[in-house]
Each structure stands twice: as C-alpha cells, then as structure tokens.
Write a protein that holds these residues in place. Structure first.
Motif, PDB file in Angstrom:
ATOM      1  N   LYS A   1      41.114  35.836  27.630  1.00 50.85           N
ATOM      2  CA  LYS A   1      40.989  35.529  29.056  1.00 50.85           C
ATOM      3  C   LYS A   1      42.204  34.818  29.631  1.00 50.85           C
ATOM      4  CE  LYS A   1      36.039  34.715  29.536  1.00 50.85           C
ATOM      5  NZ  LYS A   1      35.036  33.719  29.866  1.00 50.85           N
ATOM      6  N   HIS A   2      42.707  33.869  28.866  1.00 52.81           N
ATOM      7  CA  HIS A   2      43.678  32.947  29.466  1.00 52.81           C
ATOM      8  C   HIS A   2      45.119  33.408  29.292  1.00 52.81           C
ATOM      9  CE1 HIS A   2      43.155  31.756  25.268  1.00 52.81           C
ATOM     10  NE2 HIS A   2      44.426  31.450  25.307  1.00 52.81           N
TER      11      HIS A   2
ATOM     12  N   ARG B   1      47.831  35.537  30.341  1.00 52.19           N
ATOM     13  CA  ARG B   1      48.222  36.453  31.420  1.00 52.19           C
ATOM     14  C   ARG B   1      49.651  36.956  31.217  1.00 52.19           C
ATOM     15  NH1 ARG B   1      45.258  37.731  35.245  1.00 52.19           N
ATOM     16  NH2 ARG B   1      47.034  38.436  36.467  1.00 52.19           N
TER      17      ARG B   1
ATOM     18  N   ALA C   1      43.565  40.402  32.492  1.00 54.77           N
ATOM     19  CA  ALA C   1      42.649  39.540  31.753  1.00 54.77           C
ATOM     20  C   ALA C   1      41.599  38.957  32.691  1.00 54.77           C
ATOM     21  CB  ALA C   1      43.436  38.408  31.088  1.00 54.77           C
ATOM     22  N   ASN C   2      40.349  38.984  32.252  1.00 53.54           N
ATOM     23  CA  ASN C   2      39.256  38.310  32.968  1.00 53.54           C
ATOM     24  C   ASN C   2      38.853  38.980  34.286  1.00 53.54           C
ATOM     25  OD1 ASN C   2      37.260  36.411  32.811  1.00 53.54           O
ATOM     26  ND2 ASN C   2      38.560  34.648  33.280  1.00 53.54           N
ATOM     27  N   TYR C   3      39.301  40.212  34.500  1.00 49.73           N
ATOM     28  CA  TYR C   3      38.865  40.996  35.662  1.00 49.73           C
ATOM     29  C   TYR C   3      38.329  42.342  35.179  1.00 49.73           C
ATOM     30  CZ  TYR C   3      41.430  38.108  39.079  1.00 49.73           C
ATOM     31  OH  TYR C   3      41.883  37.090  39.882  1.00 49.73           O
TER      32      TYR C   3
ATOM     33  N   LEU D   1      39.559  45.432  41.543  1.00 45.86           N
ATOM     34  CA  LEU D   1      39.284  44.421  40.523  1.00 45.86           C
ATOM     35  C   LEU D   1      38.010  43.681  40.904  1.00 45.86           C
ATOM     36  CD1 LEU D   1      42.885  42.940  40.135  1.00 45.86           C
ATOM     37  CD2 LEU D   1      41.829  44.763  38.820  1.00 45.86           C
TER      38      LEU D   1
ATOM     39  N   ILE E   1      35.327  40.137  39.632  1.00 42.63           N
ATOM     40  CA  ILE E   1      34.912  39.099  38.679  1.00 42.63           C
ATOM     41  C   ILE E   1      33.388  39.111  38.537  1.00 42.63           C
ATOM     42  CG2 ILE E   1      36.926  37.630  39.045  1.00 42.63           C
ATOM     43  CD1 ILE E   1      34.909  35.783  40.676  1.00 42.63           C
TER      44      ILE E   1
ATOM     45  N   ARG F   1      34.790  41.201  29.904  1.00 39.54           N
ATOM     46  CA  ARG F   1      35.426  41.335  31.219  1.00 39.54           C
ATOM     47  C   ARG F   1      36.930  41.272  30.972  1.00 39.54           C
ATOM     48  NH1 ARG F   1      33.317  37.214  35.429  1.00 39.54           N
ATOM     49  NH2 ARG F   1      34.747  35.832  34.394  1.00 39.54           N
TER      50      ARG F   1
ATOM     51  N   VAL G   1      29.315  36.626  44.512  1.00 38.20           N
ATOM     52  CA  VAL G   1      29.641  36.678  43.080  1.00 38.20           C
ATOM     53  C   VAL G   1      30.082  35.284  42.639  1.00 38.20           C
ATOM     54  CG1 VAL G   1      31.115  37.715  41.313  1.00 38.20           C
ATOM     55  CG2 VAL G   1      30.391  39.060  43.290  1.00 38.20           C
TER      56      VAL G   1
ATOM     57  N   ARG H   1      39.213  28.049  36.057  1.00 37.62           N
ATOM     58  CA  ARG H   1      39.638  29.427  35.783  1.00 37.62           C
ATOM     59  C   ARG H   1      41.136  29.546  36.088  1.00 37.62           C
ATOM     60  NH1 ARG H   1      37.531  35.029  36.117  1.00 37.62           N
ATOM     61  NH2 ARG H   1      39.126  36.302  37.075  1.00 37.62           N
TER      62      ARG H   1
ATOM     63  N   PRO I   1      44.049  28.206  34.263  1.00 38.01           N
ATOM     64  CA  PRO I   1      44.548  26.818  34.266  1.00 38.01           C
ATOM     65  C   PRO I   1      45.932  26.651  34.892  1.00 38.01           C
ATOM     66  CG  PRO I   1      43.566  27.346  32.136  1.00 38.01           C
ATOM     67  CD  PRO I   1      43.604  28.625  32.917  1.00 38.01           C
TER      68      PRO I   1
ATOM     69  N   ARG J   1      44.098  23.081  28.832  1.00 35.02           N
ATOM     70  CA  ARG J   1      45.343  23.737  29.241  1.00 35.02           C
ATOM     71  C   ARG J   1      45.950  23.118  30.507  1.00 35.02           C
ATOM     72  NH1 ARG J   1      42.699  27.808  26.543  1.00 35.02           N
ATOM     73  NH2 ARG J   1      44.022  28.724  24.947  1.00 35.02           N
TER      74      ARG J   1
ATOM     75  N   LEU K   1      38.260  40.481  46.895  1.00 36.08           N
ATOM     76  CA  LEU K   1      37.986  41.674  46.087  1.00 36.08           C
ATOM     77  C   LEU K   1      36.746  42.411  46.585  1.00 36.08           C
ATOM     78  CD1 LEU K   1      38.363  40.136  42.481  1.00 36.08           C
ATOM     79  CD2 LEU K   1      40.114  41.283  43.828  1.00 36.08           C
TER      80      LEU K   1
ATOM     81  N   GLU L   1      50.790  32.796  40.099  1.00 37.71           N
ATOM     82  CA  GLU L   1      50.157  33.958  40.729  1.00 37.71           C
ATOM     83  C   GLU L   1      49.093  33.518  41.722  1.00 37.71           C
ATOM     84  OE1 GLU L   1      49.788  37.616  37.722  1.00 37.71           O
ATOM     85  OE2 GLU L   1      48.850  35.780  36.990  1.00 37.71           O
TER      86      GLU L   1
END
Lengths: 189, 264
Positions: free
Chosen positions: A44-45, A47, A81-83, A95, A97, A105, B69, B76, B78, B156, B210, B257
């Motif tokens: 997940k983490h 990227r 990752a994570n999407y 995408l 979540i 995921r 959602v 989420r 970090p 993190r 999204l 990002e």
C-alpha cells in the motif's frame, strides 16, 4: 495473429508476478499496437520506485494512470497502490478507494471485469502467478464475453493459487509459461 | 439485483432532489456500484424500497451515509501528512476545510497532526452529509481491526510523538481518539458545492472527486479553487486525482502527489 480484432490487453498478477511482468514489459516493442493495463497486488505505502523500475526496462511508456485518463496505445498502465482501477465504457480509466475485494485494493477482478464490459470480445486477458483467487472471476468475465484468455501455466508459477483458481472457473484460450506469453504478445501486429 | 440504466437515472434524480447532492453527475460506473452496495447494506430488493426509505428521516440519513465512500486508514499516504506537518510551520495557515467527510480517518489524522505541530489554534471546518457519520466521529472510536495499518502509517510520519499518545485504550479494551481534540471542530451539514463565500488556507478533499463524472469534477475543483484564501493556499486531493479544468489556477507541488497551490 490478426491484431485488428483486439483493443487492449489486461494483465493480473500477485505474489511472484513482478518478475514476469517485468519480462513482459521489457519484451514489448515500442510500436506495440495495443494498450496494456496491469493490475498487480502491491504494498500500500510504496508509491515511488515500482513503476519507475518497470519504465526503465520498457520501450513503452509505463505509468500509473490518474482518474479519468483516456486509454491510449503506446502506454502500459499500472494500477496505483491502494486504489482500485476500473475501465469505463468510454475507454477511460477510473480509480476508486471503495472497499477492498478479497482483501485486495487494487483488485484484479475489478480491473478485468470492467475491461470485459467495455471491450467484450476485443480484449485479451492474462492471469499470472499469485497467492489469491482474485482475478479468476475477472478472467471468466472476459471469456464469457468472447475475449481471448491466457493463464500462466501453474507449474511455472512462483505461487500457483491464482492461475489454479482461474483454471477452476474457465477453460482459457491458452495456458502458457511466461516465455510463451511473451512470444504470444510479440506476435501481435 | 441488476438495475437498468433508466432505473439508475431515476434513482439519481430522486437522490439528488432529496439529499441535495448532484448524483446525476456522479461517474456512471461508480454510481452503479455504490447503489448496489447501498441495496446490499440496507437490504433493499427493489427501487421502491429505496424510495420508501428516502421518506423516512432515519433511513434517509443512513442512505446518505452508505453512498459516501469511507477512508479506511489513518494517515493514508504518510508522505502527504509529512507535507502537511511542514506546512503547518507557516503562521499564515489559520484555517483548514474538510469539505466532504465520510469517516473519522481524515479528521482524526488532521487533528493529531495539528496537535503534534502545536497548531491547535487553527480553525477546522468539516462538512458532512449524514448524522450517522458525524456521530461516529464524535464517538471518538477508532477501528481496532485497522490498527496495524494506522500505526504503520503513523510511524512513517517520522515524528517524535507516539501513536499511543493520541489513540488510547478504554477500560473495555476498545480504542479511542484522545478526548478534547475534536471539540473545536466546526461541523456543518450539507454538500460542499452548495456552500458559498468561504475561504480557507488549506482544503483537504482526497479521493472524493473519483466519484464524479468529468463535468461535476471540474465544477467541484473550480469551487474548491474559489474557496482558497490567497495565492499559495493549498488544495489537497488524492494522489490519483488531477484538478481537471483548473490546472491554470493550481500549481502542483513538486514533492508531494495531490498537493496544489493557488497561483497568484
């Protein structure tokens, strides 16, 4: 192989699939005629680094798509990752979540099933090595709509759970070792 | 159950009218999946079940809750939160807006971050669509099931603080956010696009765009850009999102990002 009949390739993989995917993207020529969409289970983490490493090996443009990005040939799209990664009817990528599917995921089933709805019999779907049954239903959806399906030969898989799960659900168009998958893709003109 | 396109359109119209959210411009694929999720969660078998529930105050709120959602983890991405910690050193940051809160995760992450940065003076405003979501936030409960991921993300952040300073174990063994952190948050009901004349130094709306189609996405981003207080104020969206339609007003941060600053 007659290429004009296909619009895209979708590939799903999990444990052990990075090495296979890496070889696939390295083998595809710069004028490869179809867009490639890859959904792999990944940390997940993490990227940075994953896509960059694939891009370094490939003559195509390997990217993590952003939401609503159009699908175009010359590109290899890797689910971030994570999407979750979906293909929309207008051939854009979306995408999400939304809740994990089978603890995953991105979920391979989501990518493959949505691509099957969009491209129907104009789609090639490939399931690689992996430690989870995610992806099997998605590949079946591609087969049910007349798409071409390939399962990595479980005997050549680092972890055969995923290809075996696919083989339990459908009779694929082909069951191939990694080099066989590469040779098939390189034959596309 | 499989709904037809015309049934989905009808549902979108009814929901839009009742909830004051433009579901007619949600992304088709997302909306179809979310309605299926809603039907499953609320045991609806036909569209009439949904319409009956819309007339009930309690079920109406629950519908709004399930259509959003939720985030599933604290801190989420970090790297994003490390960026926010650095940004909070700027004394010009005086207000932060969470325009569409669906669960506790983004708010608790922000409140812990503010406390770690010694910036409890910053005004925090949060918009929600349902009382159920608000009540869950005010309960201070943190889902124990996700704790390993939460702790991993927290570590993190590379701060001196410990996770246990902020998420405490109660006598019954459950986990809760430290009391007091939520007290100063201004909660508001309603969809953020319907708000007017608000200005903030930081806006955090990650992974909500999204859900929208391109038209609504562009409308939302323009509204958010209009709600930034000054050049240099930050709009924070998800790593997989782009501020489509407003790229000429928002400059991406080169290091993180999803972070964009308002151009002068």
């Amino acid at each position: 192989m007659a290429t004009s009949q296909y619009k895209a390739i979708v590939i799903g993989g999990s444990a052990g699939s990075y090495a296979v995917v890496s070889k696939i993207v390295a083998a595809l020529p710069p004028d490869f005629p179809l867009p490639v969409i890859i959904c792999m289970h990944r940390l997940k983490h993490v990227r940075a680094g994953f896509v960059e490493a694939l891009n370094d090996k490939s003559q195509l443009n390997v990217i993590e798509p952003y939401d609503k990005q159009p699908v175009e040939r010359g590109n290899v799209y890797v689910a971030p990752a994570n999407y979750h990664l979906f293909v929309e009817y207008d051939a854009t990528l979306s995408l999400s979540i939304e809740e994990p599917h089978l603890f995953c995921r991105p979920a391979i089933d989501h990518t493959l099933s949505s691509a099957a709805k969009t491209w129907r019999d104009k789609l090639i779907g490939i399931i690689l090595t992996g430690a989870n049954k995610d992806g099997a239903q998605g590949l079946k959806d591609i087969a049910d709509r007349g798409g071409y399906t390939i399962v990595q030969d479980p005997a050549t898989a680092d972890v055969p759970t995923m290809p075996r799960a696919a083989l339990r659900l459908l009779q694929p168009s082909a069951t191939l070792p990694p080099q066989g998958i590469i040779d098939f893709l390189k034959s596309i003109r | 159950m499989a709904l037809t396109i015309s049934e989905l359109k009808d549902i979108a119209l009814n929901l839009s009218e009742r909830l004051k959210v433009d579901y007619t411009n949600f992304a088709d694929g997302f909306f179809r999946r979310r309605i299926a999720y809603l039907f499953d969660k609320m045991s609806f078998h036909r569209t009439q079940d949904l319409y009956s529930a819309l007339a009930s105050l309690v079920k109406f709120d629950e519908i709004a809750y399930y259509l959003s959602v939720p985030q599933t983890e604290l801190f989420r991405a970090p790297a994003f939160w490390r960026h926010i910690i650095k940004t909070l050193a700027d004394p010009n940051v005086k207000s932060i807006w969470l325009p569409d809160l669906s669960s506790y995760h983004e708010l608790y992450s922000l409140l812990i971050t503010l406390d770690m940065a010694g910036r409890n003076d910053i005004r925090v405003v949060a918009n929600l669509l349902s009382d159920k979501a608000k009540n869950a936030i005010l309960s201070l409960n943190v889902n124990k099931k996700d704790e390993q991921q939460d702790i991993s993300n927290f570590q993190r952040l590379e701060t001196q603080a410990s996770f246990d300073q902020y998420v405490l174990t109660t006598p019954d063994g459950s986990r809760q956010l430290r009391k007091g952190l939520v007290d100063t948050v201004e909660f508001r009901n309603g969809w953020f696009i319907n708000t007017q004349n608000q200005k903030f130094d930081i806006i955090i709306l990650r992974d909500t765009l999204l859900s929208y189609n391109l038209k609504l996405h562009q409308q939302a981003v323009a509204h958010l850009a209009d709600s930034l207080s000054r050049p240099g104020a930050l709009l924070c969206i998800g790593a997989g999102e782009r501020p489509l339609g407003s790229q000429n007003r928002l400059a991406p941060d080169s290091s993180t990002e999803g972070v964009y600053s308002l151009i002068a």
